[in-house]
Design an enzyme around this catalytic site. Sequence first.
Site, PDB file in Angstrom:
ATOM      1  N   SER A  60       0.847  -1.193   0.000  1.00  0.00           N
ATOM      2  CA  SER A  60       0.000   0.000   0.000  1.00  0.00           C
ATOM      3  C   SER A  60       0.879   1.237   0.000  1.00  0.00           C
ATOM      4  CB  SER A  60      -0.886   0.001   1.254  1.00  0.00           C
ATOM      5  OG  SER A  60      -1.531   1.245   1.432  1.00  0.00           O
ATOM      6  N   TYR A  72      -3.060  -1.393  10.142  1.00  0.00           N
ATOM      7  CA  TYR A  72      -2.806  -1.456   8.702  1.00  0.00           C
ATOM      8  C   TYR A  72      -1.479  -0.785   8.362  1.00  0.00           C
ATOM      9  CZ  TYR A  72      -3.840  -1.241   3.687  1.00  0.00           C
ATOM     10  OH  TYR A  72      -3.797  -1.401   2.315  1.00  0.00           O
TER      11      TYR A  72
END
Length: 269
Positions: free
Chosen positions: A166, A180
């Site tokens: 990401s 995350y």
Amino acid sequence: MPTGASDRNETGETGAEKSDAREVGVIGTRVVWVVGAGSGMGRAVAISAAAKGHRVAVSGRRADALAETARLIEQNGGTSLVLPLDVSDPDAVAAARAAIESTWSPVSDLVYAAGLNTPRRYWRDQSITEFTEIVQTNLIAAARLVDAVLPGMRERRDGVVVVVSSHAGWRFSPDAGVAYSASKTALGSLCESLNAQEGVNGIRTTHVCPGDVDTDFLSMRPNVPDAQARTVMLTPDDIARSVQFVLDSPPHVRIDELVITPTGKAATR
């Protein structure tokens, strides 16, 4: 095209010969295992890899979604193997790898595209139970899958690992979530360690860091983007093209990290 002696490297290979060697391995013989292939970026990568002639094993939690990925692969003339998988289960990972090896051959290339997040992303509302589940999926399972395929790659002295991470794994994003962000950032170190320690065995690892991508994963945001906001985002096919470039690169080329963002997105680190 004839190649002069001046085009040969110190080993006597020409650039064309090095590329041809990769192509022999790719077309019809390489085995790509895409984990997280039931939707979004993972599905797009699986379809792209199969279209290039790879044999593609598709894994993920949802058998029905994997079956749809396989259908899309096969309607385009590709070859797939559906292997539903709980990435948190070490025995299931070992069994899936064994199934690939018994059906085809050891895994040539691994693409880890599985991921997890939650709308509860802040210290004020997160739970440690969810934190653990996210880290388990995003980081520990990635390491588990890599560990499962490394022996075969070492034996062949060849292999590609692509970890779809990401933008939050490349640059801190305050709203991406505590678990995350921590797990995706750690993937960068995981990939660097693989390149530092396993490059001598011909294994190349790429950390792919996409910005906003229009997938179902957006439903996990506290404020889900509307249709207008999604029009300027990346698509799964954008990421698949980038991953395909990595998979098809010759063995002497290692692409350590790719940061991919929509045009207009600030990307300074």
